[in-house]
Design an enzyme around this catalytic site. Structure first.
Site, PDB file in Angstrom:
ATOM      1  N   LEU B  25       0.828   5.423  37.370  1.00  0.00           N
ATOM      2  CA  LEU B  25       0.509   4.631  38.559  1.00  0.00           C
ATOM      3  C   LEU B  25       1.823   4.266  39.236  1.00  0.00           C
ATOM      4  CD1 LEU B  25      -1.584   3.086  40.314  1.00  0.00           C
ATOM      5  CD2 LEU B  25      -1.038   1.085  38.950  1.00  0.00           C
ATOM      6  N   GLY B  59       3.208   1.846  31.013  1.00  0.00           N
ATOM      7  CA  GLY B  59       2.767   0.995  32.118  1.00  0.00           C
ATOM      8  C   GLY B  59       1.270   0.977  32.339  1.00  0.00           C
ATOM      9  N   SER B  60       0.891   0.998  33.601  1.00  0.00           N
ATOM     10  CA  SER B  60      -0.469   0.678  34.017  1.00  0.00           C
ATOM     11  C   SER B  60      -1.568   1.513  33.370  1.00  0.00           C
ATOM     12  CB  SER B  60      -0.583   0.844  35.523  1.00  0.00           C
ATOM     13  OG  SER B  60      -1.928   0.668  35.904  1.00  0.00           O
ATOM     14  N   SER B  61      -2.648   0.792  33.050  1.00  0.00           N
ATOM     15  CA  SER B  61      -3.845   1.432  32.498  1.00  0.00           C
ATOM     16  C   SER B  61      -4.553   2.297  33.544  1.00  0.00           C
ATOM     17  CB  SER B  61      -4.799   0.349  31.997  1.00  0.00           C
ATOM     18  OG  SER B  61      -5.181  -0.506  33.064  1.00  0.00           O
ATOM     19  N   VAL B  62      -4.283   2.026  34.824  1.00  0.00           N
ATOM     20  CA  VAL B  62      -4.950   2.761  35.911  1.00  0.00           C
ATOM     21  C   VAL B  62      -4.325   4.142  36.101  1.00  0.00           C
ATOM     22  CG1 VAL B  62      -5.771   2.566  38.296  1.00  0.00           C
ATOM     23  CG2 VAL B  62      -5.322   0.522  37.008  1.00  0.00           C
TER      24      VAL B  62
END
Lengths: 384, 120
Positions: B25, B59-62
């Site tokens: 992300l 980092g981001s799970s998205v």
């Protein structure tokens, strides 16, 4: 990973396409983390709600999934792109609003609690210690493990979604063994929330799945949230513990030099065109505290505060929302700093914030300059 | 050779290798497959149709949605190979059906940027 007969059947598609997709995801994450089996989870928190982050492919995927999928456990959701109460003030294009609305409807159809918050731990009561949950939002996963004493891996948007659909998650990693493999000695004196954010950002880069921090007696909520958010941004770590006597084999120091290095990586401006507070969204405690700090003062420039809707309503009822607005703050709910289309290069060049996570995404995704300082200095410098 | 197969598949292609972890992300343009993070060692390069070697995802799970979007937009790598696996990359590749391998440290080190290799 060993699956039960029923789980095997679901994976082979006997129970339909939705469960097959969900089990395909859980099989991959289970395989990846050497899980032996799946365990029931009692609460899922899914990310992947903001159209800005998931795009057309994500919107179409969720629209398709929602035709048949139903969530089996309580499922809360991350922020979306905007606050519908004030969206007209920000000049978003019609396509964005339409796609965001489709995403919201898809989640609703699958049975979410419409929390639109990255701090579910402040909106809902936390379950008993040791409860297995599946939290995708990284700051929430780390907070759940570190402060809430719950059990979750640092789930992805899809692994948490699969857990919401099946009510299960692979029993592995932090669910099984959360002992720290590294201990970081905090050598910076008089830390504030920015210091802890920078410590978390540093820790995420050097630590593996769980990290011990020595030299810190206690942290308030603002510091905890700052640390959880930044730790989740820079690495794979999903838990921290304050422990002066950790037996972790690796020892590292976090001193003024390391702090300056992290700060210089993220701070790119002397001042900001706009102030944003949130990422993570502010809870009631932080808002009441801020209202107190702003007594008799007003922001000299635009200041956006991101908070969950449930908390904004409480704050409004108690009078704090009115106090913050009188001091020039704009309260926004259902959305947050990270990749919001409300703060872009079209309108501003730089942003002042105390959020390390916010700074990272402003800089890397939105291409904005960032002026980082603790809340106390923001209030000192940006109000009169 | 491969330590572990997370998402099955047989692939042959050119390697793009990074020495830095990737936050899917915010570091990749999901429409073009180009790395947009100026501080990343793959900055400006496209990962489209490559065998993408990188240490691990952060980092981001998205980021899982970014991987899925790359595939939907026909700009995804044909496979990914890592030193260690994280849930974002594993689940993103599983849903997008992008073969994903975990390599042994020796194997990871022996593969160079630009090599033509087969995996699977």
């Amino acid at each position: 990973m060993e699956l039960t007969r029923e789980e095997e059947k679901s994976l082979s598609g006997e129970h339909g396409e939705v469960l097959q997709t969900a089990y395909r995801i859980l099989s991959a994450t289970g395989e990846a983390t050497d899980a032996e089996r799946l365990v029931p989870i009692h609460w899922a928190h899914v990310s992947g709600v903001n159209y800005n982050t998931i795009g057309d492919a994500g919107e179409e995927f969720l629209a398709g999934l929602s035709k048949k999928a139903k969530f089996r456990v309580r499922t809360t959701v991350n922020p979306m792109g905007y606050d519908k109460d004030s969206v007209e003030k920000f000049g978003l294009d019609e396509n964005f609003i339409q796609k965001q609305e489709s995403i919201r409807k898809s989640y609703k159809k699958m049975g979410v609690t419409p929390s639109f918050s990255c701090i579910p731990y402040e909106v809902y009561d936390m379950p008993a210690e040791g409860t297995q949950v599946a939290f995708a939002e990284t700051n929430a996963a780390i907070y759940a493990n570190s402060i809430g004493k719950l059990k979750t891996n640092k789930e992805s948007a899809f692994s948490a979604l699969a857990s919401a659909i099946t009510g299960k998650s692979p029993y592995s990693d932090l669910r099984k063994d959360d002992s720290p493999t590294m201990s970081i000695a905090m050598k910076v004196s008089d830390p504030n929330e920015l210091t802890f954010g920078l410590l978390g950002y540093f820790a995420g880069k050097v630590a593996d799945k769980s990290v011990a921090i020595s030299g810190v007696k206690s942290m308030d909520k603002r510091c905890n949230k700052s640390m959880c958010a930044s730790l989740g941004t820079s690495g794979t770590c999903g838990k921290f513990v304050l422990d002066d006597n950790s037996d972790a084999s690796e020892k590292v120091d976090f001193d003024e030099k390391e702090m300056q290095k992290a700060y210089d990586e993220l701070n790119t401006a002397e001042s900001g065109d706009l102030v944003t507070l949130g990422s993570p969204q502010l809870g009631l405690e932080e808002m009441t505290d801020l209202a107190e700090m702003l007594r008799g003062k007003a922001f000299k420039k635009r200041c956006l505060i991101f908070c969950p809707r449930a908390i904004q309503e409480q704050a409004r009822h108690l009078g704090y929302a009115g106090q913050l607005e009188s001091a020039g703050c704009e309260l926004l709910s259902d959305c947050c700093t990270c990749l919001t289309p409300l703060v872009t290069k079209k309108d501003v060049d730089s942003v002042t914030t105390n959020s390390i996570k916010g700074a990272y995404y402003y800089k890397n995704s939105s291409g904005l300059d960032v002026n980082l300082k603790p809340l106390s200095e923001i209030v000192r410098d940006e109000t009169s | 050779m491969t330590e572990k197969i997370i998402v099955k598949g047989n692939v042959k292609g050119k390697v793009i290798k990074s020495n830095q972890p990737i936050n899917f992300l915010g570091s990749i343009d999901k429409k073009t497959g180009s790395i947009t993070d100026h501080e990343h060692d793959l900055s400006g390069k496209s990962i489209k149709d490559s065998i993408l070697l990188f240490p691990y995802g952060i980092g981001s799970s998205v980021g899982a949605y970014t991987i899925y979007s790359l595939k939907s937009n026909n700009v995804a790598p044909i496979a990914m190979a890592c030193q260690k696996v994280d849930l974002t990359v594993a689940s993103g590749c599983a849903l997008a059906n992008i073969p994903l391998f975990i390599l042994s440290p020796d194997e990871y080190d022996s593969i160079k940027d630009g090599d033509e290799i087969s995996l699977g």
